[in-house]
Design an enzyme around this catalytic site. Sequence first.
Site, PDB file in Angstrom:
ATOM      1  N   LYS A   1      63.209 -44.811  90.021  1.00 27.42           N
ATOM      2  CA  LYS A   1      63.289 -45.712  91.189  1.00 27.42           C
ATOM      3  C   LYS A   1      64.335 -45.220  92.183  1.00 27.42           C
ATOM      4  O   LYS A   1      64.133 -45.272  93.399  1.00 27.42           O
ATOM      5  CB  LYS A   1      63.610 -47.133  90.727  1.00 27.42           C
ATOM      6  CG  LYS A   1      62.460 -47.758  89.930  1.00 27.42           C
ATOM      7  CD  LYS A   1      62.908 -48.991  89.175  1.00 27.42           C
ATOM      8  CE  LYS A   1      61.754 -49.651  88.438  1.00 27.42           C
ATOM      9  NZ  LYS A   1      62.191 -50.683  87.497  1.00 27.42           N
TER      10      LYS A   1
ATOM     11  N   ASP B   1      63.633 -44.989  83.781  1.00 23.19           N
ATOM     12  CA  ASP B   1      62.902 -45.859  84.710  1.00 23.19           C
ATOM     13  C   ASP B   1      63.740 -46.100  85.979  1.00 23.19           C
ATOM     14  O   ASP B   1      63.244 -45.991  87.097  1.00 23.19           O
ATOM     15  CB  ASP B   1      62.575 -47.191  84.011  1.00 23.19           C
ATOM     16  CG  ASP B   1      61.876 -48.174  84.933  1.00 23.19           C
ATOM     17  OD1 ASP B   1      60.655 -48.054  85.114  1.00 23.19           O
ATOM     18  OD2 ASP B   1      62.566 -49.049  85.506  1.00 23.19           O
TER      19      ASP B   1
ATOM     20  N   VAL C   1      43.647 -61.170 106.875  1.00 22.90           N
ATOM     21  CA  VAL C   1      42.836 -59.956 107.085  1.00 22.90           C
ATOM     22  C   VAL C   1      41.441 -60.245 107.637  1.00 22.90           C
ATOM     23  O   VAL C   1      40.687 -59.314 107.947  1.00 22.90           O
ATOM     24  CB  VAL C   1      42.748 -59.092 105.806  1.00 22.90           C
ATOM     25  CG1 VAL C   1      44.123 -58.723 105.314  1.00 22.90           C
ATOM     26  CG2 VAL C   1      41.974 -59.784 104.695  1.00 22.90           C
TER      27      VAL C   1
HETATM   28  N1  HSE Z   1      60.291 -51.815  83.023  1.00 18.22           N
HETATM   29  C1  HSE Z   1      60.637 -52.083  84.365  1.00 18.22           C
HETATM   30  C2  HSE Z   1      61.931 -52.884  84.414  1.00 18.22           C
HETATM   31  C3  HSE Z   1      59.531 -52.863  85.048  1.00 18.22           C
HETATM   32  O1  HSE Z   1      62.343 -53.397  83.371  1.00 18.22           O
HETATM   33  O2  HSE Z   1      62.538 -52.972  85.480  1.00 18.22           O
HETATM   34  C4  HSE Z   1      59.744 -52.986  86.539  1.00 18.22           C
HETATM   35  O3  HSE Z   1      59.648 -51.749  87.162  1.00 18.22           O
END
Ligand code: HSE
Length: 431
Positions: free
Chosen positions: A205, A201, A33
Site C-alpha cells: 500500500k 500488505d 449514472v
Molecule cells: N488485510 C488487509 C488489512 C485488508 O488488514 O488491512 C485491507 O487491505
Amino acid sequence: MEAIQVGLLGLGTVGSGVVTIIKEHQDKLVHLVGCPVEVKKVLVREKEKERQVAVGQDLLTTSPYEVIHDKDIDVIIEVMGGIEQTKEYLLEAVKEKKHVVTANKDLMALYGSELLAAATENGCDLFYEASVAGGIPILRSLVDGLASDRITKMMGIVNGTTNFILTKMSKHGSAYSEVLKEAQELGYAESDPTADVEGLDAARKMAIMARLGFSMNVDLDDVKVKGISAVTDDDISYSKRLGYTMKLIGIAQRENGRIEVSVEPTLLPDYHPLASVSDEYNAVYVYGEAVGETMFYGPGAGSLPTATAVVSDLVGVLKNMRLGVNGRSAVAPQFDKQLKHPEETFAQQFLRIHVKDEVGSFAKITSLFSERSVSFEKILQLPLKEKGLAEIVIVTHRASQKDFAEILEQLNNLEVVEQLKSTYRVEGNGY
Ligand code: HSE
Ligand code: NAP
C-alpha cells in the site's frame, strides 16, 4: 434505460459487499449514472459454497473467461486476489475493451504500471481505490484533491489486521495468536495472513501511495519492511511505561527530491492522533508544501467499507463511459526515482537491552552513542529476575539510520551486553 452489466471475479468478503451495495444503493447509482447497474456473471472457485449474500446460482461460474469474454459485460470488478494468474485475466479483460476495478494491492504494487499502460492503450479505465486503506478514499485524494500541491510526507496506519492485533494486545492484554484468528474470522486478514503480520500488505500500500504522491516509479523492493510478529508483551509494556503506543506505521518522505519509504512497528507518543486509531481502523497523514497537514481516517478493511470504495470506482468508470473519456486518467510519473541513503534518513530509536549488572556497563554502552553524537531522550534501568542482569531501555534523540546500525553492531559485540532484545523507530514527537 438499458442496464450496464458488470462481471465480478470473486464473491468472498469484498465481492459479497459489492453485490450488497449495488443492490441496496441501486437508486443512487441510477441517479448518478443514468441507468441501472446489474451483476451479470460471478467467478468463484466453488459454486456450491454457502455465500454471505444471495446470488442466483445461474450467475455463478468457475470459468474466468466466461466472465471476461461476455459481450454484454462492460466492467470487470476483480475481488478474487492473487497475482500472476489474475494479472493475465485483467490483461485479457482490457484487450476485450472492458474497464477494470480492482481491490488488489498485491497486483497493483507489483504490476500496476504495466496494467495501467495496457488499460490506457485499450482506451479502458483501471481504478484501484480499494487497494489502499479500505473505505478511505485516499488515492483519489492524492490524485485529485491534492493535485495542485507537492506532497512531502505520507504517514499512517494502512493495515487493519495488525492494528486490530496491536490494539487488542495493548488494551486488553490478549494473546497474539488468538487476536489474529479473530481478525481472520472478521474478514480483515489476507488469505495468507503472513502478508499482514510481516508488513508486506502495508508495504504494498505504501508503494502504491508513494508512486501516486511523489509521481515516481516506486517499486515494492524500495520499501523497507519489518512486521509485528516479533513484538512481545514486554515491548508493549515498556513502551507504555515511557508514554508510547505501538502501531505498524508506514512512512513515505521526500526531501530534496529523494525519497524513503518504510513500514515498521513504531512507537508514537500517546498524545499523537494516530495513537488513538484503534482496531481495524486506518488513518493517513498527508503533508503538502502548500496545504500543510491533512488527515484521513476510516475503516481499513472489511466487507462493506472496502466494497464502498470498489463501487465508487465503478461509478467513476460509468460516468467516464457517459462522457466518452475512459482510459485518459493514467499519468506518467513526473520524476525519476531517487532513494535516500542510510546517512540521509533520521529517526528517534527505542532500544531494549539486557546487560551485566556491574560497574562500568552503562558507561561502555553510552560511549558508543556519544562517539556518534547520538544523545538520549529517555532512559530506564531495572534489575532483572535473572541474577546479575539488568534491563536498560533507551529512547534516543534523532539519529541517522547509518549511525544507529553501526551502534547496534558494536553493542552486539560488547562483552557487557547479554542480549539486544528489541529496537523500534519512534515518531511523532511534537508530530
Ligand atoms: N488485510 C488487509 C488489512 C485488508 O488488514 O488491512 C485491507 O487491505
Ligand atoms: P476472499 O474472501 O478470500 O474472497 C476471494 C473470492 O475469490 C472467493 O469468492 C473465491 O471463490 C474467489 N477466488 C479466489 N481465487 C479464485 C480462482 N483462482 N478462481 C475462481 N475464484 C477464485 O478475499 P477478500 O477478502 O474478499 O479479498 C479480495 C481482494 O480484495 C484481495 O485482493 C484483497 O487483498 C483485497 N482487499 C480485501 C479487503 C478485506 O477487508 N478483506 C480490503 C481491501 C482489499 P470461493 O468463494 O468459491 O472460494
